[in-house]
Design an enzyme around this catalytic site. Structure first.
Site, PDB file in Angstrom:
ATOM      1  N   ASN A  36       0.804  -1.224   0.000  1.00 39.15           N
ATOM      2  CA  ASN A  36       0.000   0.000   0.000  1.00 39.15           C
ATOM      3  C   ASN A  36       0.837   1.276   0.000  1.00 39.15           C
ATOM      4  O   ASN A  36       0.374   2.314  -0.465  1.00 39.15           O
ATOM      5  CB  ASN A  36      -0.905  -0.027   1.252  1.00 39.15           C
ATOM      6  CG  ASN A  36      -1.469   1.328   1.604  1.00 39.15           C
ATOM      7  OD1 ASN A  36      -2.446   1.779   1.002  1.00 39.15           O
ATOM      8  ND2 ASN A  36      -0.852   2.015   2.573  1.00 39.15           N
ATOM      9  N   SER A  59      -4.161   2.476  -8.487  1.00 36.13           N
ATOM     10  CA  SER A  59      -4.950   3.715  -8.529  1.00 36.13           C
ATOM     11  C   SER A  59      -5.733   3.794  -9.839  1.00 36.13           C
ATOM     12  O   SER A  59      -5.307   3.205 -10.850  1.00 36.13           O
ATOM     13  CB  SER A  59      -3.999   4.919  -8.463  1.00 36.13           C
ATOM     14  OG  SER A  59      -4.679   6.116  -8.779  1.00 36.13           O
ATOM     15  N   THR A  96       3.834   4.764 -12.461  1.00 32.11           N
ATOM     16  CA  THR A  96       4.195   3.814 -11.387  1.00 32.11           C
ATOM     17  C   THR A  96       3.015   2.902 -11.071  1.00 32.11           C
ATOM     18  O   THR A  96       3.192   1.710 -10.796  1.00 32.11           O
ATOM     19  CB  THR A  96       4.615   4.519 -10.078  1.00 32.11           C
ATOM     20  OG1 THR A  96       3.509   5.221  -9.499  1.00 32.11           O
ATOM     21  CG2 THR A  96       5.773   5.471 -10.314  1.00 32.11           C
ATOM     22  N   TYR A 140       3.341   9.487 -11.482  1.00 30.19           N
ATOM     23  CA  TYR A 140       2.531   8.709 -10.535  1.00 30.19           C
ATOM     24  C   TYR A 140       1.710   7.659 -11.283  1.00 30.19           C
ATOM     25  O   TYR A 140       1.672   6.487 -10.893  1.00 30.19           O
ATOM     26  CB  TYR A 140       1.613   9.666  -9.763  1.00 30.19           C
ATOM     27  CG  TYR A 140       0.670   8.978  -8.795  1.00 30.19           C
ATOM     28  CD1 TYR A 140       1.138   8.438  -7.601  1.00 30.19           C
ATOM     29  CD2 TYR A 140      -0.703   8.881  -9.066  1.00 30.19           C
ATOM     30  CE1 TYR A 140       0.273   7.806  -6.708  1.00 30.19           C
ATOM     31  CE2 TYR A 140      -1.568   8.265  -8.185  1.00 30.19           C
ATOM     32  CZ  TYR A 140      -1.086   7.728  -7.003  1.00 30.19           C
ATOM     33  OH  TYR A 140      -1.932   7.105  -6.126  1.00 30.19           O
TER      34      TYR A 140
HETATM   35  P1  NAD Z   1      -1.086   8.631   2.649  1.00 26.61           P
HETATM   36  O1  NAD Z   1      -0.081   9.613   2.190  1.00 26.61           O
HETATM   37  O2  NAD Z   1      -1.927   8.947   3.819  1.00 26.61           O
HETATM   38  O3  NAD Z   1      -0.411   7.214   2.930  1.00 26.61           O
HETATM   39  C1  NAD Z   1       0.717   6.749   2.263  1.00 26.61           C
HETATM   40  C2  NAD Z   1       1.443   5.822   3.211  1.00 26.61           C
HETATM   41  O4  NAD Z   1       2.640   5.340   2.556  1.00 26.61           O
HETATM   42  C3  NAD Z   1       1.888   6.557   4.482  1.00 26.61           C
HETATM   43  O5  NAD Z   1       1.680   5.730   5.601  1.00 26.61           O
HETATM   44  C4  NAD Z   1       3.371   6.781   4.221  1.00 26.61           C
HETATM   45  O6  NAD Z   1       4.123   6.880   5.403  1.00 26.61           O
HETATM   46  C5  NAD Z   1       3.712   5.513   3.452  1.00 26.61           C
HETATM   47  N1  NAD Z   1       4.980   5.628   2.755  1.00 26.61           N
HETATM   48  C6  NAD Z   1       5.357   6.598   1.868  1.00 26.61           C
HETATM   49  N2  NAD Z   1       6.614   6.391   1.485  1.00 26.61           N
HETATM   50  C7  NAD Z   1       7.045   5.256   2.112  1.00 26.61           C
HETATM   51  C8  NAD Z   1       8.239   4.521   2.109  1.00 26.61           C
HETATM   52  N3  NAD Z   1       9.298   4.916   1.375  1.00 26.61           N
HETATM   53  N4  NAD Z   1       8.327   3.405   2.879  1.00 26.61           N
HETATM   54  C9  NAD Z   1       7.279   2.987   3.621  1.00 26.61           C
HETATM   55  N5  NAD Z   1       6.110   3.657   3.685  1.00 26.61           N
HETATM   56  C10 NAD Z   1       6.000   4.776   2.929  1.00 26.61           C
HETATM   57  O7  NAD Z   1      -1.975   8.337   1.385  1.00 26.61           O
HETATM   58  P2  NAD Z   1      -3.101   7.228   1.078  1.00 26.61           P
HETATM   59  O8  NAD Z   1      -4.114   7.908   0.291  1.00 26.61           O
HETATM   60  O9  NAD Z   1      -3.487   6.499   2.322  1.00 26.61           O
HETATM   61  O10 NAD Z   1      -2.286   6.265   0.097  1.00 26.61           O
HETATM   62  C11 NAD Z   1      -2.186   4.851   0.276  1.00 26.61           C
HETATM   63  C12 NAD Z   1      -2.053   4.202  -1.087  1.00 26.61           C
HETATM   64  O11 NAD Z   1      -3.250   4.413  -1.821  1.00 26.61           O
HETATM   65  C13 NAD Z   1      -0.921   4.764  -1.937  1.00 26.61           C
HETATM   66  O12 NAD Z   1      -0.275   3.733  -2.625  1.00 26.61           O
HETATM   67  C14 NAD Z   1      -1.647   5.676  -2.902  1.00 26.61           C
HETATM   68  O13 NAD Z   1      -0.937   5.846  -4.114  1.00 26.61           O
HETATM   69  C15 NAD Z   1      -2.929   4.911  -3.088  1.00 26.61           C
HETATM   70  N6  NAD Z   1      -4.048   5.687  -3.635  1.00 26.61           N
HETATM   71  C16 NAD Z   1      -4.525   6.769  -2.939  1.00 26.61           C
HETATM   72  C17 NAD Z   1      -5.592   7.509  -3.473  1.00 26.61           C
HETATM   73  C18 NAD Z   1      -6.179   8.704  -2.787  1.00 26.61           C
HETATM   74  O14 NAD Z   1      -6.986   9.417  -3.411  1.00 26.61           O
HETATM   75  N7  NAD Z   1      -5.854   8.987  -1.533  1.00 26.61           N
HETATM   76  C19 NAD Z   1      -6.128   7.119  -4.719  1.00 26.61           C
HETATM   77  C20 NAD Z   1      -5.618   6.026  -5.383  1.00 26.61           C
HETATM   78  C21 NAD Z   1      -4.579   5.308  -4.821  1.00 26.61           C
END
Ligand code: NAD
Length: 234
Positions: free
Chosen positions: A77, A129, A145, A142
């Site tokens: 995640n 995503s 990836t 993004y």
């Molecule tokens: P967020 O920024 O709250 O969470 C991201 C998490 O990844 C955090 O806990 C952060 O500490 C961790 N992280 C970042 N870099 C890291 C690293 N190098 N090593 C270990 N942990 C690391 O955002 P979110 O929205 O909860 O995102 C979670 C996932 O969902 C991500 O992969 C994001 O791309 C994906 N996503 C989010 C959305 C959205 O709209 N929020 C939409 C589609 C996909």
């Protein structure tokens, strides 16, 4: 008790997944990079364990899995986002996004899989995503990836299925987390209006899908890229 490891589990979607899995009886290992306090508080709340590794660092990920041992479920995640016009996008930012989002998932999968193959069972959920499915203006790196993660999931389910390992990916739409905190209330309202279900998503929306895919109720589901987006298509 079945063991799950969730990368980037300290907040947002990852934290909601940790909570849902703990509710469903999983022992959850909550990976964090910088938010140690949040991860430890969540571990206390859920009866889980906070474990450090920067997922972009292969040696750190290996050391984390050595400490945790075999897991039944990996939720990849952890991720970072970046928005910029493609002509302004630096080489460093392009590489940083791939290092965390794509290499990070590869490092976690590679460390988790040997134990799963040995035990002839396992489950991998990759958080991609809508951007990886449809692309997104000003989010070329993004989206690339996340598209790579989709291709990865589609290869892994074929390779690992004969070893009893399921692999699925979740493609969230706009979810209300720190990652989307950069959007103003007006921008979020506009995205909600563009969503057939009329709202943006919550971390719990994604977590419930992950909890289902993690469960035996999904025992014949593999190789799927499942949207969780209220019908929002970029
Ligand atoms: P967020 O920024 O709250 O969470 C991201 C998490 O990844 C955090 O806990 C952060 O500490 C961790 N992280 C970042 N870099 C890291 C690293 N190098 N090593 C270990 N942990 C690391 O955002 P979110 O929205 O909860 O995102 C979670 C996932 O969902 C991500 O992969 C994001 O791309 C994906 N996503 C989010 C959305 C959205 O709209 N929020 C939409 C589609 C996909």
């Amino acid at each position: 008790m079945k063991k799950a490891l969730v990368t980037g589990g300290s907040r947002g979607i990852g934290a909601a997944i940790c909570r849902a899995l703990a509710r469903d009886g999983w022992k959850v290992y909550i990976n964090y990079n910088e938010s140690g306090d949040k991860a430890r508080a969540l571990a206390e709340e859920t009866g889980g364990v906070a474990v450090w590794a920067d997922v972009s660092d292969e040696a750190a990920v290996r050391a984390m899995f050595d400490a945790v041992g075999d897991v039944d479920l990996l939720v990849s995640n952890a991720g970072i986002a970046h928005a910029e016009l493609v002509q302004d996008l630096s080489e460093a930012d392009w590489r940083r996004l791939f290092a965390v989002n794509t290499d990070g998932a590869f490092h976690a999968v590679r460390a988790a899989v040997p134990g799963m193959i040995r035990r002839k069972r396992g489950n991998i959920i990759i958080i991609t995503s809508v951007c990886g499915v449809w692309g997104s203006s000003c989010e070329t790196a993004y989206s690339a990836t996340k598209g790579a993660l989709i291709a990865m999931a589609k290869s892994l389910f074929k390779e690992l299925g004969p070893s009893g390992i399921r692999v699925n990916a979740i493609a969230p739409g706009v979810i209300d987390t720190d990652m989307t905190a950069c959007f103003s209330a007006e921008e979020k309202a506009a995205m909600a209006a563009d969503t057939p279900l009329g709202r943006i998503g919550t971390p719990e929306d994604v977590a419930e899908l992950a909890a289902f895919l993690a469960s035996d109720r999904a025992s014949f589901i593999t190789g799927q890229i499942i949207g969780c987006d209220g019908g929002f298509a970029l």
